[in-house]
Design a protein around this motif. Structure first.
Motif, PDB file in Angstrom:
ATOM      1  N   PHE A 108      -2.392  49.706  24.048  1.00 44.54           N
ATOM      2  CA  PHE A 108      -2.143  48.596  23.332  1.00 44.54           C
ATOM      3  C   PHE A 108      -0.911  47.967  23.832  1.00 44.54           C
ATOM      4  CE2 PHE A 108      -0.018  46.386  19.640  1.00 44.54           C
ATOM      5  CZ  PHE A 108      -1.152  45.752  19.168  1.00 44.54           C
ATOM      6  N   LEU A 109       0.168  48.405  24.160  1.00 43.05           N
ATOM      7  CA  LEU A 109       1.345  47.831  24.696  1.00 43.05           C
ATOM      8  C   LEU A 109       1.088  47.204  26.159  1.00 43.05           C
ATOM      9  CD1 LEU A 109       4.181  50.058  23.965  1.00 43.05           C
ATOM     10  CD2 LEU A 109       3.613  47.977  22.661  1.00 43.05           C
ATOM     11  N   ALA A 110       0.125  47.923  26.915  1.00 38.33           N
ATOM     12  CA  ALA A 110      -0.319  47.329  28.241  1.00 38.33           C
ATOM     13  C   ALA A 110      -1.143  46.374  28.398  1.00 38.33           C
ATOM     14  CB  ALA A 110      -1.034  48.571  28.999  1.00 38.33           C
ATOM     15  N   VAL A 111      -2.195  46.451  27.369  1.00 43.10           N
ATOM     16  CA  VAL A 111      -3.085  45.222  27.378  1.00 43.10           C
ATOM     17  C   VAL A 111      -2.365  43.955  26.479  1.00 43.10           C
ATOM     18  CG1 VAL A 111      -5.122  46.568  27.395  1.00 43.10           C
ATOM     19  CG2 VAL A 111      -4.276  45.836  25.247  1.00 43.10           C
ATOM     20  N   ASN A 112      -1.617  44.199  25.608  1.00 45.69           N
ATOM     21  CA  ASN A 112      -0.972  43.127  25.040  1.00 45.69           C
ATOM     22  C   ASN A 112       0.135  42.729  25.716  1.00 45.69           C
ATOM     23  OD1 ASN A 112      -1.974  42.646  22.219  1.00 45.69           O
ATOM     24  ND2 ASN A 112      -2.242  44.886  22.537  1.00 45.69           N
ATOM     25  N   LEU A 113       0.210  43.157  27.067  1.00 42.62           N
ATOM     26  CA  LEU A 113       1.335  42.508  27.981  1.00 42.62           C
ATOM     27  C   LEU A 113       0.973  41.216  28.171  1.00 42.62           C
ATOM     28  CD1 LEU A 113       3.928  42.948  29.778  1.00 42.62           C
ATOM     29  CD2 LEU A 113       2.419  43.723  31.568  1.00 42.62           C
ATOM     30  N   PHE A 114      -0.389  40.805  28.315  1.00 39.73           N
ATOM     31  CA  PHE A 114      -0.741  39.443  28.482  1.00 39.73           C
ATOM     32  C   PHE A 114      -0.444  38.591  27.365  1.00 39.73           C
ATOM     33  CE2 PHE A 114      -3.679  41.702  31.073  1.00 39.73           C
ATOM     34  CZ  PHE A 114      -3.736  41.423  32.312  1.00 39.73           C
ATOM     35  N   GLY A 115      -0.752  39.072  26.018  1.00 39.03           N
ATOM     36  CA  GLY A 115      -0.458  38.361  24.750  1.00 39.03           C
ATOM     37  C   GLY A 115       1.485  38.193  24.853  1.00 39.03           C
ATOM     38  N   PHE A 116       2.286  39.323  25.254  1.00 41.54           N
ATOM     39  CA  PHE A 116       3.436  39.091  25.389  1.00 41.54           C
ATOM     40  C   PHE A 116       3.957  37.959  26.238  1.00 41.54           C
ATOM     41  CE2 PHE A 116       7.446  40.315  27.835  1.00 41.54           C
ATOM     42  CZ  PHE A 116       8.163  40.710  26.864  1.00 41.54           C
ATOM     43  N   ILE A 117       3.143  37.840  27.571  1.00 44.38           N
ATOM     44  CA  ILE A 117       3.538  36.906  28.349  1.00 44.38           C
ATOM     45  C   ILE A 117       3.380  35.542  27.709  1.00 44.38           C
ATOM     46  CG2 ILE A 117       3.042  35.681  30.648  1.00 44.38           C
ATOM     47  CD1 ILE A 117       2.493  38.675  31.607  1.00 44.38           C
ATOM     48  N   SER A 168       0.616  31.415  20.359  1.00 43.10           N
ATOM     49  CA  SER A 168       0.220  31.547  21.778  1.00 43.10           C
ATOM     50  C   SER A 168      -0.412  32.778  22.249  1.00 43.10           C
ATOM     51  CB  SER A 168       1.460  31.355  22.644  1.00 43.10           C
ATOM     52  OG  SER A 168       2.007  30.075  22.445  1.00 43.10           O
ATOM     53  N   GLY A 169      -0.062  33.897  21.682  1.00 43.38           N
ATOM     54  CA  GLY A 169      -0.502  35.292  22.068  1.00 43.38           C
ATOM     55  C   GLY A 169      -1.600  35.875  21.031  1.00 43.38           C
ATOM     56  N   PHE A 170      -1.868  35.244  20.066  1.00 48.74           N
ATOM     57  CA  PHE A 170      -2.705  35.693  18.676  1.00 48.74           C
ATOM     58  C   PHE A 170      -4.106  36.247  19.519  1.00 48.74           C
ATOM     59  CE2 PHE A 170      -5.848  35.316  15.566  1.00 48.74           C
ATOM     60  CZ  PHE A 170      -5.405  36.465  14.825  1.00 48.74           C
ATOM     61  N   LEU A 171      -4.921  34.911  19.708  1.00 44.39           N
ATOM     62  CA  LEU A 171      -6.439  35.283  19.993  1.00 44.39           C
ATOM     63  C   LEU A 171      -6.565  36.225  21.344  1.00 44.39           C
ATOM     64  CD1 LEU A 171      -9.339  34.499  19.395  1.00 44.39           C
ATOM     65  CD2 LEU A 171      -8.890  32.554  20.821  1.00 44.39           C
ATOM     66  N   VAL A 172      -5.462  36.109  22.277  1.00 45.29           N
ATOM     67  CA  VAL A 172      -5.662  37.045  23.664  1.00 45.29           C
ATOM     68  C   VAL A 172      -5.592  38.569  23.140  1.00 45.29           C
ATOM     69  CG1 VAL A 172      -4.368  37.564  25.533  1.00 45.29           C
ATOM     70  CG2 VAL A 172      -4.970  35.138  25.132  1.00 45.29           C
ATOM     71  N   ASN A 173      -4.413  38.634  22.216  1.00 47.75           N
ATOM     72  CA  ASN A 173      -4.026  40.067  21.620  1.00 47.75           C
ATOM     73  C   ASN A 173      -5.301  40.576  20.965  1.00 47.75           C
ATOM     74  OD1 ASN A 173      -1.769  40.284  22.926  1.00 47.75           O
ATOM     75  ND2 ASN A 173      -0.629  39.656  20.892  1.00 47.75           N
ATOM     76  N   PHE A 174      -5.915  39.917  20.091  1.00 49.90           N
ATOM     77  CA  PHE A 174      -7.110  40.341  19.433  1.00 49.90           C
ATOM     78  C   PHE A 174      -8.238  40.679  20.250  1.00 49.90           C
ATOM     79  CE2 PHE A 174     -11.246  39.373  17.371  1.00 49.90           C
ATOM     80  CZ  PHE A 174     -11.326  40.328  16.425  1.00 49.90           C
ATOM     81  N   LEU A 175      -8.574  39.754  20.966  1.00 51.75           N
ATOM     82  CA  LEU A 175      -9.895  40.067  22.004  1.00 51.75           C
ATOM     83  C   LEU A 175      -9.524  41.312  22.949  1.00 51.75           C
ATOM     84  CD1 LEU A 175     -10.741  36.443  23.000  1.00 51.75           C
ATOM     85  CD2 LEU A 175     -11.976  37.888  21.590  1.00 51.75           C
ATOM     86  N   ALA A 206     -16.895  41.973  12.868  1.00 54.02           N
ATOM     87  CA  ALA A 206     -15.969  41.346  13.974  1.00 54.02           C
ATOM     88  C   ALA A 206     -14.998  40.293  13.181  1.00 54.02           C
ATOM     89  CB  ALA A 206     -16.380  40.817  15.192  1.00 54.02           C
ATOM     90  N   GLY A 207     -15.631  39.416  12.410  1.00 52.07           N
ATOM     91  CA  GLY A 207     -14.876  38.763  11.248  1.00 52.07           C
ATOM     92  C   GLY A 207     -13.826  39.338  10.438  1.00 52.07           C
ATOM     93  N   GLY A 208     -14.382  40.416  10.004  1.00 50.63           N
ATOM     94  CA  GLY A 208     -13.272  41.325   8.883  1.00 50.63           C
ATOM     95  C   GLY A 208     -12.095  41.943   9.990  1.00 50.63           C
ATOM     96  N   GLU A 209     -12.471  42.279  11.268  1.00 51.70           N
ATOM     97  CA  GLU A 209     -11.240  42.692  12.090  1.00 51.70           C
ATOM     98  C   GLU A 209     -10.478  41.622  12.505  1.00 51.70           C
ATOM     99  OE1 GLU A 209     -14.119  46.310  14.040  1.00 51.70           O
ATOM    100  OE2 GLU A 209     -13.365  44.550  15.025  1.00 51.70           O
ATOM    101  N   PHE A 210     -10.929  40.455  12.491  1.00 52.39           N
ATOM    102  CA  PHE A 210     -10.178  39.073  12.867  1.00 52.39           C
ATOM    103  C   PHE A 210      -9.340  38.970  11.811  1.00 52.39           C
ATOM    104  CE2 PHE A 210      -9.616  34.566  13.252  1.00 52.39           C
ATOM    105  CZ  PHE A 210      -8.975  34.521  14.630  1.00 52.39           C
ATOM    106  N   LEU A 211      -9.811  38.759  10.744  1.00 47.97           N
ATOM    107  CA  LEU A 211      -8.967  38.577   9.406  1.00 47.97           C
ATOM    108  C   LEU A 211      -8.068  39.732   9.188  1.00 47.97           C
ATOM    109  CD1 LEU A 211     -11.641  37.296   6.780  1.00 47.97           C
ATOM    110  CD2 LEU A 211     -10.021  35.950   8.119  1.00 47.97           C
ATOM    111  N   ARG A 212      -8.160  40.913   9.439  1.00 47.59           N
ATOM    112  CA  ARG A 212      -7.242  41.870   9.054  1.00 47.59           C
ATOM    113  C   ARG A 212      -6.179  41.901  10.294  1.00 47.59           C
ATOM    114  NH1 ARG A 212     -11.904  44.351   7.524  1.00 47.59           N
ATOM    115  NH2 ARG A 212     -12.303  45.557   9.467  1.00 47.59           N
ATOM    116  N   PHE A 213      -6.738  41.523  11.383  1.00 43.29           N
ATOM    117  CA  PHE A 213      -5.699  41.571  12.414  1.00 43.29           C
ATOM    118  C   PHE A 213      -4.833  40.312  12.263  1.00 43.29           C
ATOM    119  CE2 PHE A 213      -4.434  40.289  17.015  1.00 43.29           C
ATOM    120  CZ  PHE A 213      -4.249  41.540  17.602  1.00 43.29           C
TER     121      PHE A 213
END
Length: 136
Positions: free
Chosen positions: A82-91, A121-128, A12-19
């Motif tokens: 991806f576009l649908a769930v990242n709508l929260f990050g988009f908002i 603002s949207g980074f952590l929400v988009n990652f999770l 998860a740490g590696g994914e977080f860094l790459r993300f």
């Protein structure tokens, strides 16, 4: 740095860094796209179109690099998810962008400030959401 994490958290740490790296690259693309589109679409239109373009590019990079070993869905299905769930990050992202444009003069003259605040603002929400709902 990842070697200090407990074994169960290293992936998860590696994914977080790459993300985060994909996100930083996406931020640069976002800024470039906003500035390129402002003359034809205005500040708000440029922000909306740039987000869609950059979200699509970020999905592709995350699909193949960040979460490559966890990618099991068909590309078109995963892209839409991806576009649908990242709508929260988009908002959060474009909400902060728009709020700064409305509330302050400086971001209207330097849109990079509004783009940066939105990205943060949207980074952590988009990652999770991406990790748990898209790339599974």
């Amino acid at each position: 740095m990842l070697s200090r994490l407990p074994e169960r958290h290293r992936a998860a740490g590696g994914e977080f860094l790459r993300f985060g790296l994909v996100g930083a690259f996406g931020f640069c693309l976002d800024v470039a796209a906003v500035y390129a589109l402002i003359p034809s679409l205005g500040l708000y239109g440029a922000g909306a179109v740039a987000y869609f373009i950059v979200a699509s590019i970020n999905w592709a990079l995350n699909r193949f690099w960040t979460f490559g070993g966890r990618t099991h869905r068909a590309a078109h299905t995963q892209w839409l998810r991806f576009l649908a769930v990242n709508l929260f990050g988009f908002i959060l992202n474009r909400g902060a962008y728009s709020l700064l444009l409305v509330a302050f003069v400086l971001p209207r003259h330097y849109p990079v400030l509004a783009v940066a605040a939105g990205a943060a603002s949207g980074f952590l929400v988009n990652f999770l959401l991406s990790r748990r709902l898209v790339f599974v």
